[in-house]
Design an enzyme around this catalytic site. Structure first.
Site, mmCIF file in Angstrom:
data_model
loop_
_atom_site.group_PDB
_atom_site.id
_atom_site.type_symbol
_atom_site.label_atom_id
_atom_site.label_comp_id
_atom_site.label_asym_id
_atom_site.label_seq_id
_atom_site.Cartn_x
_atom_site.Cartn_y
_atom_site.Cartn_z
ATOM 1 N N GLU A 100 -5.234 -8.730 1.426
ATOM 2 C CA GLU A 100 -5.800 -8.336 2.724
ATOM 3 C C GLU A 100 -7.292 -8.168 2.563
ATOM 4 O O GLU A 100 -7.754 -7.522 1.614
ATOM 5 C CB GLU A 100 -5.264 -6.975 3.217
ATOM 6 N N GLU A 132 0.798 -1.222 0.000
ATOM 7 C CA GLU A 132 0.000 0.000 0.000
ATOM 8 C C GLU A 132 0.834 1.278 0.000
ATOM 9 O O GLU A 132 0.709 2.108 0.922
ATOM 10 C CB GLU A 132 -0.937 0.007 1.209
#
Ligand code: GCO
Length: 475
Positions: A378, A195
């Site tokens: 995730e 991320e």
């Protein structure tokens, strides 16, 4: 600039806007879901969030050590000093992975454990730790997935500007070389960044995460330099070994306008380009998306886009919730979170619960980026867990969330998306960044006073589901 936290959506949800929203369907029962035989079921964690042992075996300081020790930065003054003390409890943790039947485990290596000053001297004891972990996983038939960067930058590099200094791309490539030289014979799945978009926005744009810097120019620079570092690291990993599967992991969320107005629609395009596109387009398509291209142009030197645009073997998608966006001229980049449709259920983070958004997201990625192998790296939810008298956390809401999202993943597969696996966030309750320990995402409860691990009902559900998938495979 608006000051918001990741709980913004809770406030936004109280807004007056109402719409029909996406179609909600009942979560499928586990027994109705059938995944391909080689579909990977995994669990994810990250170094600073679980390891603790911050001054053990020569580890250097990270930006999160400094940030979390700065009063007022993290709720409750929490720090990662001890966290889950995974550094000392890793055997127990991988035993739990094995008990859950997980085929893969995604973790991150802490750069400051391996290169305490970010560059130069290598700390062998740091590498030894990850080697023990990897060997332990392999001995239990669990495939290690290694992510090189999950936000814990060595503070020494931050002192030279961190992700604002483009020289860091070479330092990251050097770090990647050190790790792959030690572990590349046993670890086959490598991700460069986790991320980078969230790290840039919250760490270098809003200043709510380490290193606490604010402003659009720093956000954009941190994003571009991470992209550049990604490209250089992929080149290094490939030059070291030809047998690796190399990818990137991004937070990719559906972005929807908060109203039907032209302003909100335009703001949504810009938000989408900043959140989703700026991290992914240059990697896969070799250019920044049009709505933000002018923001990045001054930073892009000759050759940068070619360096960033490396062939990828997979893309890791971290999905939590769709985002509702409104025109916000005073905000960091002119677009910000608006009202969530009335009645949308929320997690304890205030994030909408919207499993169809995952199906849409995966189909959208496949359409825009083509033939990439995708993994949900995730997915999970935070709820205010309570421990019942029997000592069990009956986190039925989390189990329902997981079940609905697994079903949504299956719908994407049925639509032809090359989805290869699903990793739950997270194996353990852990240090949830600026929210500290009060926000629990784990399928295993961690008592932070005693460090005792207790699998929750959601763990049992997932374990049974994985076992059932295995049973229904042809022998
Ligand atoms: C992130 C990270 C995780 C978080 C999780 C829940 O997205 O912030 O990858 O470290 O803990 O997403 O917020």
């Amino acid at each position: 600039m608006l000051t918001v936290s990741r709980r913004y959506l809770l406030a936004a949800a109280l807004g007056p806007f109402a719409s029909a929203g996406p179609l909600r369907s009942r979560p499928a029962r586990a027994e109705d879901l059938q995944f391909p035989e080689n579909f990977v079921w995994g669990a994810s964690t990250s170094s600073y969030q679980i390891e603790g042992a911050v001054d053990v075996d020569g580890r250097g300081q990270s930006i999160w050590d400094v940030f979390s020790h700065t009063p007022g930065r993290v709720k409750g003054g929490d720090t990662g000093d001890v966290a889950c003390d995974h550094y000392h409890h890793w055997v127990e943790d991988i035993e739990l992975l094995a008990r859950g039947g997980f085929a893969a485990y995604r973790f991150s290596t802490a750069w400051p454990r391996i290169l305490p000053a970010g560059a130069g001297a290598i700390e062998q004891r740091g590498l030894d730790f990850y080697e023990r972990l990897v060997d332990g996983l392999l001995a239990r038939d669990i495939t290690p997935w290694l992510c090189l960067y999950h936000w814990d930058l060595p503070q020494a590099l931050q002192n030279d500007g961190g992700w604002l200094n483009r020289d860091i791309a070479e330092k990251f490539a050097d770090y990647a070389r050190v790790v792959v030289k030690r572990l590349g014979d046993r670890v086959k799945y490598w991700a460069t960044f986790n991320e980078p978009n969230v790290h840039a926005l919250f760490g270098y744009g809003l200043g709510e995460h380490a290193p606490g810097i604010k402003g659009l120019p720093s956000l954009v620079a941190a994003m571009h330099n991470q992209n550049l570092a990604h490209g250089r690291a992929v080149q290094v990993l490939r030059s070291e070994r030809a047998d690796l599967r190399i990818g990137a992991i991004l937070s990719l969320q559906r972005v929807r306008p908060s109203s039907a107005s032209d302003e909100d629609r335009r703001a949504t395009e810009r938000f989408d380009a900043m959140w989703n596109g700026a991290g992914l387009d240059p990697l896969v398509l070799g250019a920044y998306p049009a709505p933000v291209a002018a923001d990045f142009a001054p930073l892009v030197a000759d050759g940068d886009l070619a360096t960033i645009h490396q062939p990828l073997d997979f893309l890791g998608v971290n999905y939590y919730a769709p985002m509702y966006v409104a025109d916000a001229p005073q905000s960091l980049f002119g677009a910000w979170f608006g009202a969530v449709p009335a009645g949308t259920p929320l997690t304890a983070m205030g994030w909408p619960i919207d499993a169809p958004g995952l199906t849409e997201e995966l189909i959208g990625i496949a359409k825009r980026y083509g033939d990439l192998d995708l993994y949900v790296t995730e997915n999970g939810a935070c709820f205010d867990d309570t421990v019942a008298a029997d000592g069990v956390v009956h986190d039925d809401e989390r189990a329902a969330y997981l079940r609905a999202h697994v079903a949504a993943a299956q719908r994407a597969l049925a639509a032809g998306v090359k989805l290869r696996g699903y990793f739950v966030w997270s194996l353990l309750d852990n240090f949830e960044w600026a929210e500290g320990y009060r926000r629990r995402f784990g399928i295993i409860r961690v008592d932070f006073a005693t460090l005792k691990r207790t699998p929750k009902a959601s763990f049992q559900w997932l374990a049974e589901f994985i076992a059932q998938q295995r049973r229904s495979r042809p022998p």
